[in-house]
Write an enzyme that holds these catalytic residues in place. Sequence first.
Site, PDB file in Angstrom:
ATOM      1  N   LYS A  31       0.846  -1.188   0.000  1.00 10.80           N
ATOM      2  CA  LYS A  31       0.000   0.000   0.000  1.00 10.80           C
ATOM      3  C   LYS A  31       0.885   1.243   0.000  1.00 10.80           C
ATOM      4  O   LYS A  31       1.813   1.342   0.810  1.00 10.80           O
ATOM      5  CB  LYS A  31      -0.873  -0.004   1.247  1.00 10.80           C
TER       6      LYS A  31
HETATM    7  O1  G3P Z   1      -7.766   1.457   5.753  1.00  6.73           O
HETATM    8  C1  G3P Z   1      -8.153   2.421   4.824  1.00  6.73           C
HETATM    9  C2  G3P Z   1      -9.475   3.063   5.184  1.00  6.73           C
HETATM   10  O2  G3P Z   1     -10.488   2.084   5.115  1.00  6.73           O
HETATM   11  C3  G3P Z   1      -9.461   3.755   6.528  1.00  6.73           C
HETATM   12  O3  G3P Z   1     -10.744   4.204   6.814  1.00  6.73           O
HETATM   13  O4  G3P Z   1     -12.149   4.467   8.829  1.00  6.73           O
HETATM   14  O5  G3P Z   1      -9.769   5.275   8.907  1.00  6.73           O
HETATM   15  O6  G3P Z   1     -11.490   6.485   7.507  1.00  6.73           O
HETATM   16  P1  G3P Z   1     -11.048   5.150   8.084  1.00  6.73           P
END
Ligand code: G3P
Length: 218
Positions: free
Chosen positions: A83
């Site tokens: 990533k």
């Molecule tokens: O891991 C990537 C993404 O899904 C993170 O989402 O919940 O931290 O906005 P969030």
Amino acid sequence: MKFFVDTADVAEIRALADLGLVDGVTTNPSLIAKSGRKIAEVIAEICTITPGPVSAEVTATDFEGMMAEGKYLRDIASNVAVKVPLTEAGLKTCRALSSEGTQVNVTLCFSAAQALLAAKAGATFISPFVGRLDDIGHDGMQLISDVVTIYNNYPAITTEVLVASVRHPIHLIEAAKMGAHVATLPANVIKMLVKHPLTDRGLEAFLADWAKTGQSIL
Ligand code: G3P
């Protein structure tokens, strides 16, 4: 539509894998920190739970550092997807790693322009963050619609739209209607998908009526 689980909590992943709901896993530095474990150790364990792509994020911000970390992470297991953030160095790293056959998930995407650049850089997955856009009053699902439309205009684009930062079932349903390839879901959102009060009420009524028959199937 593929379901990835957005967590580094192996107990959560195992429980959902038992339900057949894990096509892959995404992690990020915050999720690794929350796990309290070394990244190599927890990613290695996750990769034994699912054969699907397991995203492990670099933390370097320069090309050379990202390449070194990306090569280290991909060597943990064959199903690791490296990533990288959507920055110039991240795109350069994406191009280099993907040209070597490494799966790359380009993350922290917040615009269609960024998503187009990731596709041109050979990304395996692009991760538009819908919840974080909603959090600031923008329309996260409009971004998904734009990216899917743009990608579908060019058959040469093989990058898969991986909807990320999902907050609730509506994000998932709308993404599926739009034809997004993947959604990465926190475990609690997956659990929300299962529940419906009419299912619970209907089952209760079936069992109450069944009890009146005095029968048992076995
Ligand atoms: O891991 C990537 C993404 O899904 C993170 O989402 O919940 O931290 O906005 P969030």
